[in-house]
Write a protein that holds these residues in place. Sequence first.
Motif, PDB file in Angstrom:
ATOM      1  N   ALA A  61      31.630  34.665  41.139  1.00 30.30           N
ATOM      2  CA  ALA A  61      32.950  34.079  41.387  1.00 30.30           C
ATOM      3  C   ALA A  61      33.922  35.139  41.884  1.00 30.30           C
ATOM      4  O   ALA A  61      34.713  34.902  42.804  1.00 30.30           O
ATOM      5  N   PHE A  62      33.864  36.320  41.267  1.00 26.89           N
ATOM      6  CA  PHE A  62      34.748  37.412  41.675  1.00 26.89           C
ATOM      7  C   PHE A  62      34.408  37.884  43.098  1.00 26.89           C
ATOM      8  O   PHE A  62      35.300  38.216  43.895  1.00 26.89           O
ATOM      9  N   ALA A  63      33.132  37.883  43.435  1.00 22.61           N
ATOM     10  CA  ALA A  63      32.722  38.289  44.780  1.00 22.61           C
ATOM     11  C   ALA A  63      33.272  37.322  45.825  1.00 22.61           C
ATOM     12  O   ALA A  63      33.716  37.744  46.908  1.00 22.61           O
TER      13      ALA A  63
ATOM     14  N   LEU B  24      44.647  41.878  50.657  1.00 22.49           N
ATOM     15  CA  LEU B  24      45.993  42.317  51.014  1.00 22.49           C
ATOM     16  C   LEU B  24      46.934  42.477  49.820  1.00 22.49           C
ATOM     17  O   LEU B  24      47.910  43.228  49.899  1.00 22.49           O
ATOM     18  N   LEU B  25      46.670  41.749  48.725  1.00 22.24           N
ATOM     19  CA  LEU B  25      47.583  41.790  47.583  1.00 22.24           C
ATOM     20  C   LEU B  25      46.948  42.336  46.310  1.00 22.24           C
ATOM     21  O   LEU B  25      47.617  43.004  45.516  1.00 22.24           O
ATOM     22  N   ASN B  26      45.675  42.045  46.077  1.00 27.06           N
ATOM     23  CA  ASN B  26      45.058  42.340  44.781  1.00 27.06           C
ATOM     24  C   ASN B  26      43.819  43.218  44.906  1.00 27.06           C
ATOM     25  O   ASN B  26      42.860  43.062  44.142  1.00 27.06           O
ATOM     26  N   ALA B  27      43.840  44.141  45.863  1.00 29.25           N
ATOM     27  CA  ALA B  27      42.640  44.936  46.124  1.00 29.25           C
ATOM     28  C   ALA B  27      42.204  45.753  44.906  1.00 29.25           C
ATOM     29  O   ALA B  27      41.018  46.059  44.752  1.00 29.25           O
TER      30      ALA B  27
ATOM     31  N   GLU C 158      41.086  41.151  34.981  1.00 25.34           N
ATOM     32  CA  GLU C 158      42.301  40.570  35.559  1.00 25.34           C
ATOM     33  C   GLU C 158      41.971  39.308  36.348  1.00 25.34           C
ATOM     34  O   GLU C 158      42.740  38.347  36.342  1.00 25.34           O
ATOM     35  N   PHE C 159      40.837  39.319  37.017  1.00 24.29           N
ATOM     36  CA  PHE C 159      40.414  38.124  37.739  1.00 24.29           C
ATOM     37  C   PHE C 159      40.148  36.970  36.775  1.00 24.29           C
ATOM     38  O   PHE C 159      40.501  35.819  37.050  1.00 24.29           O
TER      39      PHE C 159
END
Length: 337
Positions: free
Chosen positions: A46-48, A58-61, A67-68
Amino acid sequence: VVAAMIFAMVVVGGITRLTGSGLSITEWAPILGSLPPMSAADWDAAFARYREIPQFRLLNAGMSLEEFRAIYWWEWSHRFLGRAVGVVFAVPFVVFALTGAIPRARLPRFALLLALGALQGAVGWWMVASGLVDRVSVAPYRLATHLTLAAVIFAAVLWTALTLSDAGRAPRRSPLRRIGAGLVLFWVFVQIFLGALVAGNDAGLVYNTWPSMNGHFVPDDLFSHEPLWRNFFENPATVQFLHRCGAYVLFALVLSQFVLIVVTARTATARVSAFALGGLVAFQMMVGISALLMQVPFSLALIHQATAMLVLAAAVAHAVSVFAPGRIEATLPIPTD
């Protein structure tokens, strides 16, 4: 119960938006998606998928798996509530229809409510899909459509619940009160749509002054976008200006209706609902102004969205008390003298 669940779903949807969780689930699986990731491998997968979309890049690199998980659970809860609403509505509907508990003449109304719920699921995915390719958030007009349709379903369910009884006396004719109640209800929907555009454009983070907009009643960049129509959906200055003006219009409509009802209404339900509606609209305006001046803190933003649904509930109850006073009095244990 269904109306209460829809209210809860709107609140959770607000949390999902405010925490930036809405794009954490990047696929639409109406059946299989009811189960969250059950293993470490499922979470990694799911994270992938989330790492492939622009919001992550762009925002959560720097986001970690933990955290995910936090944002994933909010979006999953929102979708789960949607599925739960469908089940809680559909199962009794089928049972009541088969046993004859629902009069045949009312079956189309309940079937339409079920269809609107299914449509809302599709609109929700249409909204999410807008943020998976070229954007870091969902398209504002799709967000506004999603929230407004939720409001329509909530209002329709509540109206149905308040008019279930046929035992009441015939409604009294009062065209002026009906027009007023209808206008108030219509404008609540307009204001909810405009509020969703404000949220979708983060328009509450600009022009954080009141009653002026940085010293001007009409901001200079009201129509700065080309083509012109984009300003009404994507220009933060325009959508905030329209939402402010919409609030003033709603307050004026509710105040006029309140005075009319207090002076002429003969039923307790009309008076009680008019008082509730007026109080909630006044409270909502104070919350909205406070949120604007404080640059939209999480708590006030969430209270503002929840109160909008309470205003809608009061507007629906008031409209029913005017259009069908006998039926609402038979449904609710409110004294009529």
